[in-house]
Write a protein that holds these residues in place. Sequence first.
Motif, mmCIF file in Angstrom:
data_model
loop_
_atom_site.group_PDB
_atom_site.id
_atom_site.type_symbol
_atom_site.label_atom_id
_atom_site.label_comp_id
_atom_site.label_asym_id
_atom_site.label_seq_id
_atom_site.Cartn_x
_atom_site.Cartn_y
_atom_site.Cartn_z
ATOM 1 N N GLU A 105 -5.555 31.740 16.833
ATOM 2 C CA GLU A 105 -5.103 33.113 16.590
ATOM 3 C C GLU A 105 -6.233 34.020 16.144
ATOM 4 O OE1 GLU A 105 -3.601 32.007 12.064
ATOM 5 O OE2 GLU A 105 -2.155 32.649 13.566
ATOM 6 N N VAL A 106 -7.367 33.447 15.711
ATOM 7 C CA VAL A 106 -8.485 34.276 15.247
ATOM 8 C C VAL A 106 -9.649 34.273 16.231
ATOM 9 C CG1 VAL A 106 -7.921 34.031 12.810
ATOM 10 C CG2 VAL A 106 -9.395 32.324 13.912
ATOM 11 N N GLY A 107 -9.523 33.549 17.333
ATOM 12 C CA GLY A 107 -10.595 33.535 18.317
ATOM 13 C C GLY A 107 -10.865 32.146 18.849
ATOM 14 N N LEU A 108 -11.921 32.036 19.672
ATOM 15 C CA LEU A 108 -12.273 30.760 20.275
ATOM 16 C C LEU A 108 -13.096 29.893 19.315
ATOM 17 C CD1 LEU A 108 -13.340 31.910 23.869
ATOM 18 C CD2 LEU A 108 -11.134 30.940 23.172
ATOM 19 N N TYR A 109 -12.767 28.591 19.303
ATOM 20 C CA TYR A 109 -13.550 27.602 18.565
ATOM 21 C C TYR A 109 -14.251 26.708 19.585
ATOM 22 C CZ TYR A 109 -11.909 28.490 13.789
ATOM 23 O OH TYR A 109 -11.681 29.048 12.567
ATOM 24 N N GLN A 152 -26.691 32.187 19.652
ATOM 25 C CA GLN A 152 -26.799 33.633 19.836
ATOM 26 C C GLN A 152 -26.490 34.031 21.282
ATOM 27 O OE1 GLN A 152 -30.658 34.842 18.451
ATOM 28 N NE2 GLN A 152 -30.203 34.351 16.310
ATOM 29 N N LYS A 153 -26.982 33.268 22.240
ATOM 30 C CA LYS A 153 -26.710 33.568 23.648
ATOM 31 C C LYS A 153 -25.222 33.449 23.960
ATOM 32 C CE LYS A 153 -31.215 31.952 25.368
ATOM 33 N NZ LYS A 153 -31.903 30.956 26.227
ATOM 34 N N ILE A 154 -24.587 32.413 23.401
ATOM 35 C CA ILE A 154 -23.157 32.224 23.667
ATOM 36 C C ILE A 154 -22.355 33.394 23.103
ATOM 37 C CG2 ILE A 154 -21.155 30.792 23.104
ATOM 38 C CD1 ILE A 154 -23.014 28.356 23.202
ATOM 39 N N ARG A 155 -22.665 33.803 21.890
ATOM 40 C CA ARG A 155 -21.935 34.927 21.288
ATOM 41 C C ARG A 155 -22.165 36.216 22.074
ATOM 42 N NH1 ARG A 155 -19.671 33.753 16.415
ATOM 43 N NH2 ARG A 155 -20.416 31.882 15.316
ATOM 44 N N GLY A 156 -23.377 36.353 22.600
ATOM 45 C CA GLY A 156 -23.673 37.574 23.357
ATOM 46 C C GLY A 156 -23.027 37.606 24.721
ATOM 47 N N GLN A 157 -22.701 36.472 25.314
ATOM 48 C CA GLN A 157 -22.191 36.441 26.678
ATOM 49 C C GLN A 157 -20.699 36.154 26.750
ATOM 50 O OE1 GLN A 157 -24.801 34.658 29.475
ATOM 51 N NE2 GLN A 157 -23.163 33.989 30.870
ATOM 52 N N ILE A 158 -20.161 35.411 25.772
ATOM 53 C CA ILE A 158 -18.751 35.021 25.831
ATOM 54 C C ILE A 158 -17.992 35.774 24.752
ATOM 55 C CG2 ILE A 158 -17.142 33.087 25.665
ATOM 56 C CD1 ILE A 158 -19.432 31.260 26.533
ATOM 57 N N ASP A 159 -16.971 36.500 25.150
ATOM 58 C CA ASP A 159 -16.193 37.311 24.212
ATOM 59 C C ASP A 159 -15.222 36.446 23.404
ATOM 60 O OD1 ASP A 159 -17.421 39.617 25.143
ATOM 61 O OD2 ASP A 159 -15.888 39.972 26.680
ATOM 62 N N ILE A 196 -18.800 28.332 16.350
ATOM 63 C CA ILE A 196 -19.541 27.461 17.261
ATOM 64 C C ILE A 196 -20.139 26.309 16.439
ATOM 65 C CG2 ILE A 196 -21.384 27.281 18.966
ATOM 66 C CD1 ILE A 196 -21.275 30.292 19.307
ATOM 67 N N ILE A 197 -19.893 25.099 16.887
ATOM 68 C CA ILE A 197 -20.502 23.922 16.277
ATOM 69 C C ILE A 197 -21.317 23.214 17.361
ATOM 70 C CG2 ILE A 197 -20.115 21.694 15.159
ATOM 71 C CD1 ILE A 197 -19.351 24.032 13.428
ATOM 72 N N VAL A 198 -22.636 23.108 17.163
ATOM 73 C CA VAL A 198 -23.519 22.465 18.129
ATOM 74 C C VAL A 198 -24.174 21.261 17.456
ATOM 75 C CG1 VAL A 198 -25.465 22.709 19.701
ATOM 76 C CG2 VAL A 198 -23.956 24.668 19.259
ATOM 77 N N HIS A 199 -24.046 20.104 18.079
ATOM 78 C CA HIS A 199 -24.654 18.870 17.568
ATOM 79 C C HIS A 199 -25.815 18.497 18.470
ATOM 80 C CE1 HIS A 199 -25.026 14.905 15.771
ATOM 81 N NE2 HIS A 199 -25.051 14.403 17.005
ATOM 82 N N ALA A 200 -27.017 18.526 17.921
ATOM 83 C CA ALA A 200 -28.205 18.147 18.678
ATOM 84 C C ALA A 200 -28.489 16.668 18.494
ATOM 85 C CB ALA A 200 -29.402 18.981 18.233
ATOM 86 N N GLU A 201 -28.870 15.983 19.581
ATOM 87 C CA GLU A 201 -29.119 14.551 19.519
ATOM 88 C C GLU A 201 -30.087 14.154 20.630
ATOM 89 O OE1 GLU A 201 -25.288 12.857 20.093
ATOM 90 O OE2 GLU A 201 -25.085 13.587 22.144
ATOM 91 N N PRO A 202 -30.854 13.087 20.438
ATOM 92 C CA PRO A 202 -31.724 12.609 21.515
ATOM 93 C C PRO A 202 -30.909 11.894 22.577
ATOM 94 C CG PRO A 202 -31.886 11.153 19.639
ATOM 95 C CD PRO A 202 -31.016 12.302 19.207
ATOM 96 N N PRO A 203 -31.406 11.857 23.807
ATOM 97 C CA PRO A 203 -30.675 11.130 24.858
ATOM 98 C C PRO A 203 -30.554 9.653 24.500
ATOM 99 C CG PRO A 203 -32.420 12.493 25.793
ATOM 100 C CD PRO A 203 -32.627 12.483 24.313
ATOM 101 N N ALA A 204 -29.474 9.036 24.932
ATOM 102 C CA ALA A 204 -29.293 7.603 24.691
ATOM 103 C C ALA A 204 -30.382 6.825 25.403
ATOM 104 C CB ALA A 204 -27.919 7.161 25.170
ATOM 105 N N LEU A 205 -30.962 5.821 24.747
ATOM 106 C CA LEU A 205 -31.988 5.012 25.358
ATOM 107 C C LEU A 205 -31.368 4.088 26.405
ATOM 108 C CD1 LEU A 205 -34.017 3.963 22.195
ATOM 109 C CD2 LEU A 205 -34.613 5.717 23.857
ATOM 110 N N PRO A 206 -32.033 3.909 27.535
ATOM 111 C CA PRO A 206 -31.492 3.014 28.565
ATOM 112 C C PRO A 206 -31.425 1.586 28.046
ATOM 113 C CG PRO A 206 -33.744 3.588 29.078
ATOM 114 C CD PRO A 206 -33.321 4.466 27.937
ATOM 115 N N LEU A 207 -30.398 0.853 28.470
ATOM 116 C CA LEU A 207 -30.244 -0.526 28.047
ATOM 117 C C LEU A 207 -31.370 -1.372 28.614
ATOM 118 C CD1 LEU A 207 -26.384 -1.027 28.486
ATOM 119 C CD2 LEU A 207 -27.652 -0.627 26.361
ATOM 120 N N ALA A 208 -31.951 -2.246 27.775
ATOM 121 C CA ALA A 208 -33.026 -3.109 28.234
ATOM 122 C C ALA A 208 -32.451 -4.156 29.201
ATOM 123 C CB ALA A 208 -33.707 -3.801 27.052
ATOM 124 N N THR A 209 -33.188 -4.378 30.273
ATOM 125 C CA THR A 209 -32.754 -5.377 31.261
ATOM 126 C C THR A 209 -33.443 -6.701 30.986
ATOM 127 O OG1 THR A 209 -34.484 -4.685 32.761
ATOM 128 C CG2 THR A 209 -32.340 -3.625 32.994
#
Length: 463
Positions: free
Chosen positions: A406-410, A435-442, A447-460
């Motif tokens: 009711e108060v906007g997009l989450y 900032q870009k998202i707020r400027g482009q999407i009404d 906004i909650i953004v979780h930064a993380e490194p890519p998962a390491l490939p499984l060793a063969t």
Amino acid sequence: MASAKESVAFTSILASGLLTALKLAVGLLTGSLGILSEAAHSALDCAGTVLTFIAIRIGDKPPDHDHPYGHGKVESIAALAETALLFATSAWIIGAAAERLLHGGTAVEPSWTAVGVMGLSMVIDFFRSRKLTKVARETNSPALAADALHFRSDIYSSGVVLLGLGLVYLGYPLGDPLAAIGVAVFVLRAGYRLGRETIETLIDTAPEGIDTVVRGAIQGIADVSRIERVRGGPRGSSVFVDLDIAVARTLPLERVAEIKEQVTHRIQEEMPGADVMVMTHPLALDDETILDRVLVIAASQGVPVHHVTVQHVEERVSVSFDLEVDGRQSMAQAHVTASALERGIRQELGDEIEVESHIEPLQTDAVTGTELPWAEYRRIRDEIEALADATPLLIDAHEIRIRATEVGLYLSLHCHVPPDASVEDAHDAVSALEQKIRGQIDGVRRIIVHAEPPALPLATEPA
């Protein structure tokens, strides 16, 4: 433990009752004041053992509303009553003996029956004393310890009576009243020891060496900065320990609770059955940073803060932070909260410090969210992915969730960043994306953004 205590106390009642009857009968038959004194002593022991039995049954009751520390001191009160009876009996024995010494009295007729009864008394007293002492130590019962002391002293006083009978048999009639006085001396000695120990218990005299034992038990526990105070004393059949320790004020509450449990466990290992109460006091350590101190002050005032920044400007220190307050508050109310926090920081760090705060709304109530129609969700998702691709350092955007309230997009999403990127660089990239998202999407509320490194490939496995 209660059944063992009651059992040994009840057996002592039977033993002392039997000895009283035997000594009284032989004392009347022989006219020996020494034996009659021993009969009175045994009668006193019997009455005291009855008191002990009653006190044990009451003292072992668990704590209740009217007795939050339990009923243990009832045993000490019973022991004190036994002490009073000991002194009263001693006074009677000494008075009767003095009367015979000064004015003469009934002739004493020594007999092997009298010797046998006194010998039997010594044997019974010996085994009862050992059994009572064993159970008293196992249960830490002052009432049973008092009974053990009585039976132990009876052994010596019975020996004195036998000595008096021997003197009478050899033609020294004054040996009997002198033996009675000897019995009284043993009774007085036992009464003094019992009374002193009982009074020390009732006035909570600390057991000898308890401070050293407690300090040694908790020495080396991590995060215990120092021991402020150790107090302890008897509480019926147990010992209470009241301990104040200082811990770093920056420790989380969960860690403080763990410390208290660890301290209690260590003390009870050294003092089984001890009732331990641990109080913790916050301590400002020398290695606290300005950030630590700001967070502690904010936590003490119940104000959530984040983005705390500390700057050193020449000789001055500047602190800035974001604080969260109920978003429904008026700005006047929010300003009062912010000003109180800033004032607390200046009191802690000095009036010369610069303090700046940024007020943000804190969501206190849950909001109801709904999923977007597929077409609208896909459109916004594609826009977010494109913005992430165009943001330096961000590899992609994934696990994107978009919900309407009711108060906007989450919005919530994850972004991959290079594993060797610093947290600061990743945070800057995420902030740029927000900032870009707020400027482009009404209509974006959160906004909650979780930064993380890519998962390491499984060793063969090697072929």
